[in-house]
Structures are given as structure tokens and as C-alpha cells.
Motif scaffolding. Structure first.
Motif, PDB file in Angstrom:
ATOM      1  N   GLY A  72       0.823  -1.211   0.000  1.00  0.00           N
ATOM      2  CA  GLY A  72       0.000   0.000   0.000  1.00  0.00           C
ATOM      3  C   GLY A  72       0.859   1.264   0.000  1.00  0.00           C
ATOM      4  N   ASN A  73       0.213   2.387  -0.322  1.00  0.00           N
ATOM      5  CA  ASN A  73       0.952   3.647  -0.437  1.00  0.00           C
ATOM      6  C   ASN A  73       1.470   4.180   0.887  1.00  0.00           C
ATOM      7  N   ILE A  74       0.806   3.841   1.986  1.00  0.00           N
ATOM      8  CA  ILE A  74       1.281   4.400   3.256  1.00  0.00           C
ATOM      9  C   ILE A  74       2.337   3.507   3.902  1.00  0.00           C
ATOM     10  N   GLY A  75       2.727   2.433   3.191  1.00  0.00           N
ATOM     11  CA  GLY A  75       3.919   1.660   3.538  1.00  0.00           C
ATOM     12  C   GLY A  75       4.113   1.319   4.995  1.00  0.00           C
ATOM     13  N   THR A  76       3.107   0.817   5.669  1.00  0.00           N
ATOM     14  CA  THR A  76       3.153   0.329   7.063  1.00  0.00           C
ATOM     15  C   THR A  76       3.175   1.440   8.118  1.00  0.00           C
ATOM     16  N   TYR A  77       2.803   2.634   7.722  1.00  0.00           N
ATOM     17  CA  TYR A  77       2.733   3.738   8.705  1.00  0.00           C
ATOM     18  C   TYR A  77       1.872   3.323   9.910  1.00  0.00           C
ATOM     19  N   GLY A  78       0.676   2.780   9.608  1.00  0.00           N
ATOM     20  CA  GLY A  78      -0.247   2.407  10.685  1.00  0.00           C
ATOM     21  C   GLY A  78       0.342   1.339  11.590  1.00  0.00           C
TER      22      GLY A  78
END
Ligand code: FNR
Length: 204
Positions: free
Chosen positions: A116-122
Motif C-alpha cells: 500500500g501507499n502508506i507503507g506500514t505507517y499504521g
């Protein structure tokens, strides 16, 4: 100088895991004087308080690995905006029995790759909450979020050289952080060796 060990726990365990690929690349880029050491955390049994005082051999060996490491690196996928259960299970084993938290005061950092675009930020921010509670000394910057969908080829080789540079810079920063938090030549015990010390001051 002895080679210092960074215990690296990877939350992706599938055969084509992007995070395992990221680990392989990072391991090959280990800064001088340091080595990234992995562990098969998927082989650990589920944590149970029934077992925590006399854990199975595989858990005892894992706990020794934590004790002997100079720092901890988590490389995690994002599962439903959090970390995979296999990684949380390993963390829970290292935190118990109560009063014997092996993560305490170890220098630590997080990385992660997802499709995904947020690359494991969450996932990484969820994990950093857990790390704060466990008293790990987590490096805040630089952050490392990778959209890994185009970074590797079929055989797991990194094809994006910018990513290689980012990984290298991240590891250099992490080593600086480790030396800051837990210098090799510290006259005092060093935070990473302070198991059992409740209120040890910073030693840098
Ligand atoms: C995912 N994936 C995912 N990706 C993401 O960016 N945010 C998310 O919350 C989730 N949630 C999620 C849940 C579950 C159960 C699975 C199996 C997958 C997709 C995930 O990023 C992708 O599968 C990665 O490739 C997993 O990492 P490894 O196994 O390749 O290292």
C-alpha cells in the motif's frame, strides 16, 4: 571491537514476503562493526501465562538471543492497521514474566514494507506504542515506510537503487542511535545492560 548484534524480528513469514526481502537487503548492508541477526519467530508457540515461568526450550533460546543483543530492529508488514500476530507473540514472550521485561532500555527501531501507499505507517505507529510501554528506546528519525510493490524483482533482488540508499542511511542513523543510547565503551552499565534497574539514568 566485538561485533555488536542487532536482533531483527520480521513480521512477514510468507515465502514471498516483502519484509523478508527488506531484511535480506538490510542484512547485506549491515554497518561496519554490526550484524543483523534474524530469528524464526513463527516457530515460537503461542504465549501463555501457564508457560511463562518455565518456557519451552525454543522460547528460552529466543529470550537468550534478546539478552545477548545490543539492539532490536523490527521489520513489519501492516495487517489491518497493526502488526501481524506472529510479531506480537514474540514481543509478548520477551516481556514476561512480570518484572523480567527483556526489552527494557534496548535501543530499537522500526521499518516496514507493504503493497500500500502508506507503507506500514499504521503498523509501525501501533508497534511504537507497544515499544514505549516496554521501555524500548526507539529511534524517532528517520522513519522508514516502503511501498515495496515495485522495489524488488521476482527473485527478491532490490531493483530500486534509491531504496538501497535509504536503507543504508537508515542503518547508519540507527547505529549512531545505538552508540548514543548504549555506547560500547560506557563505564556505567549502559541502558541495554540495565536489566533489573528500575530508574537508571541515561548514560550518554
Ligand atoms: C494486509 N495488507 C495490508 N496492507 C496495508 O497497507 N495495510 C493494511 O492494513 C493491510 N492489512 C492486511 C491484512 C492482512 C491479514 C494481510 C494478509 C495483508 C497487505 C500487506 O501489506 C501485504 O500483503 C504485504 O505484502 C505483507 O507483507 P509481507 O508478508 O509481504 O512481508
Amino acid at each position: 571491537m566485538q561485533t555488536r548484534k542487532i536482533l531483527t524480528l520480521v513480521g512477514g513469514i510468507s515465502s514471498g514476503s516483502l519484509n523478508q526481502k527488506l531484511f535480506q537487503v538490510a542484512r547485506d548492508l549491515s554497518p561496519q562493526g554490526y550484524e543483523l541477526i534474524g530469528d524464526d519467530i513463527q516457530k515460537l508457540p503461542f504465549f501463555s501465562q501457564d508457560l511463562e515461568n518455565d518456557p519451552p526450550d525454543i522460547v528460552a533460546a529466543f529470550k537468550n538471543k534478546i539478552r545477548e543483543s545490543d539492539a532490536i530492529l523490527f521489520i513489519t508488514p501492516e495487517y489491518n492497521r497493526s502488526i501481524p500476530g506472529v510479531l506480537k507473540n514474540a514481543i509478548d514472550w520477551g516481556s514476561r514474566p512480570y518484572g523480567q521485561n527483556l526489552w527494557k532500555r534496548k535501543p530499537a527501531a522500526t521499518m516496514g514494507a507493504s503493497i500500500g501507499n502508506i507503507g506500514t505507517y499504521g503498523a509501525q505507529h501501533h508497534l511504537q506504542d507497544v515499544m514505549a510501554y516496554l521501555d524500548l528506546c526507539t529511534m524517532a528519525q528517520p522513519e522508514f515506510y516502503l511501498n515495496g510493490s515495485k522495489a524488488f524483482n521476482e527473485s527478491g533482488k532490490l531493483i530500486d537503487q534509491n531504496v538501497k540508499k535509504l536503507i543504508s542511511n537508515f542503518l547508519t542513523s540507527f547505529v549512531n542511535w545505538i552508540e548514543f543510547i548504549a555506547p560500547e565503551d560506557a563505564k556505567s552499565p549502559g541502558l541495554h545492560k540495565s536489566e533489573g534497574l528500575e530508574d537508571s539514568p541515561f548514560t550518554h
